[in-house]
Design a protein around this motif. Structure first.
Motif, PDB file in Angstrom:
ATOM      1  N   SER A  99       0.850  -1.185   0.000  1.00 53.55           N
ATOM      2  CA  SER A  99       0.000   0.000   0.000  1.00 53.55           C
ATOM      3  C   SER A  99       0.890   1.241   0.000  1.00 53.55           C
ATOM      4  O   SER A  99       1.824   1.330   0.793  1.00 53.55           O
ATOM      5  N   ARG A 100       0.588   2.197  -0.905  1.00 47.94           N
ATOM      6  CA  ARG A 100       1.399   3.418  -1.000  1.00 47.94           C
ATOM      7  C   ARG A 100       0.500   4.651  -1.125  1.00 47.94           C
ATOM      8  O   ARG A 100      -0.543   4.605  -1.766  1.00 47.94           O
ATOM      9  N   GLN A 101       0.977   5.744  -0.552  1.00 49.61           N
ATOM     10  CA  GLN A 101       0.313   7.041  -0.689  1.00 49.61           C
ATOM     11  C   GLN A 101       0.960   7.766  -1.862  1.00 49.61           C
ATOM     12  O   GLN A 101       2.161   8.036  -1.847  1.00 49.61           O
ATOM     13  N   VAL A 102       0.171   8.088  -2.875  1.00 49.59           N
ATOM     14  CA  VAL A 102       0.687   8.745  -4.073  1.00 49.59           C
ATOM     15  C   VAL A 102       0.612  10.256  -3.881  1.00 49.59           C
ATOM     16  O   VAL A 102      -0.352  10.781  -3.326  1.00 49.59           O
ATOM     17  N   MET A 103       1.651  10.945  -4.337  1.00 50.87           N
ATOM     18  CA  MET A 103       1.692  12.412  -4.255  1.00 50.87           C
ATOM     19  C   MET A 103       0.535  12.986  -5.091  1.00 50.87           C
ATOM     20  O   MET A 103       0.262  12.476  -6.189  1.00 50.87           O
ATOM     21  N   PRO A 104      -0.135  14.004  -4.585  1.00 58.44           N
ATOM     22  CA  PRO A 104      -1.215  14.623  -5.356  1.00 58.44           C
ATOM     23  C   PRO A 104      -0.724  15.069  -6.735  1.00 58.44           C
ATOM     24  O   PRO A 104       0.359  15.643  -6.874  1.00 58.44           O
ATOM     25  N   GLY A 105      -1.517  14.762  -7.754  1.00 60.13           N
ATOM     26  CA  GLY A 105      -1.168  15.107  -9.128  1.00 60.13           C
ATOM     27  C   GLY A 105      -0.316  14.076  -9.837  1.00 60.13           C
ATOM     28  O   GLY A 105      -0.054  14.201 -11.030  1.00 60.13           O
ATOM     29  N   CYS A 106       0.133  13.038  -9.125  1.00 59.54           N
ATOM     30  CA  CYS A 106       0.999  12.013  -9.729  1.00 59.54           C
ATOM     31  C   CYS A 106       0.258  10.704 -10.001  1.00 59.54           C
ATOM     32  O   CYS A 106       0.891   9.692 -10.299  1.00 59.54           O
ATOM     33  N   GLU A 107      -1.057  10.718  -9.892  1.00 62.08           N
ATOM     34  CA  GLU A 107      -1.841   9.488 -10.032  1.00 62.08           C
ATOM     35  C   GLU A 107      -1.652   8.819 -11.405  1.00 62.08           C
ATOM     36  O   GLU A 107      -1.485   7.607 -11.483  1.00 62.08           O
ATOM     37  N   THR A 108      -1.666   9.612 -12.477  1.00 64.69           N
ATOM     38  CA  THR A 108      -1.514   9.042 -13.824  1.00 64.69           C
ATOM     39  C   THR A 108      -0.143   8.402 -13.988  1.00 64.69           C
ATOM     40  O   THR A 108      -0.021   7.285 -14.509  1.00 64.69           O
TER      41      THR A 108
END
Length: 193
Positions: free
Chosen positions: A24-33
């Motif tokens: 499980s990882r938290q993705v930086m906002p705006g880096c989802e794609t």
């Protein structure tokens, strides 16, 4: 007393059964794609390793604490370790710089407990073996009877091997993707008590 508990858990390498890993990882906002492109690439890379049995991805939601969850399975601990210690996986992990924040949360399971996992539960929280056995016996029995009744007219002229193969394949797919996630949620308060 500790020795007897340990003795029950000891197994020979190669006899431990499949290994399921959840990261499980938290993705930086705006880096989802970019992260989803990374996931596609790392899954394709892992699938080329011996013993790889598939992968799933859970997108951020309330039940995953708004984290991406990558789940992959290998047929043995050794094959899982070969992938996890590979230079190729290391190269893919290097590509995560700037895409994720914080540490990854990793869960591992071997054997049947992967049918009883819920993303919102603590890492090592599993039902007791007798509860898992009781639920699995009940679910398998109901599915086998139901599939036999439903498929009997269709497979009437098929041989025993073909009938058995069709029923087993459907049963495992139904249990993995449809039945066990629902049964586990339904019986959660009893299973994890």
């Amino acid at each position: 007393m500790t020795d007897s508990c340990i003795q029950k858990q000891l197994t020979e390498p190669g006899q431990e059964g499949p290994v399921t890993v959840s990261i499980s990882r938290q993705v930086m906002p705006g880096c989802e794609t970019a992260y989803e492109a990374w996931i596609s690439g790392v899954i394709e890379a892992a699938s080329s390793y011996p013993g790889h049995q598939g992968s799933n991805v859970l997108r951020p939601s309330a039940s995953t604490q708004n984290r991406y969850v990558l789940i992959y399975r290998f047929d043995s601990y050794e094959n899982c370790q070969n992938w996890e210690s590979s230079a190729l996986r290391g190269q893919w992990l290097d590509k995560l710089d700037g895409l994720v924040q914080g540490d990854a949360e990793v869960q591992r399971g071997t054997g049947l407990e992967f049918w009883f996992e819920l993303p919102e539960l603590p890492v090592n929280k599993h039902p007791s073996p007798h509860k898992m056995a009781l639920v699995l016996i009940s679910v398998v029995y109901v599915l086998v009877i139901s599939l036999n009744l439903l498929l009997a007219p269709i497979l009437v002229d098929s041989g025993l091997w073909l009938k058995s193969a069709v029923i087993v394949i459907l049963q495992v797919l139904l249990m993995t993707y449809l039945v066990m996630p629902r049964v586990t949620r339904l019986l959660r308060s009893w299973l994890f008590k």
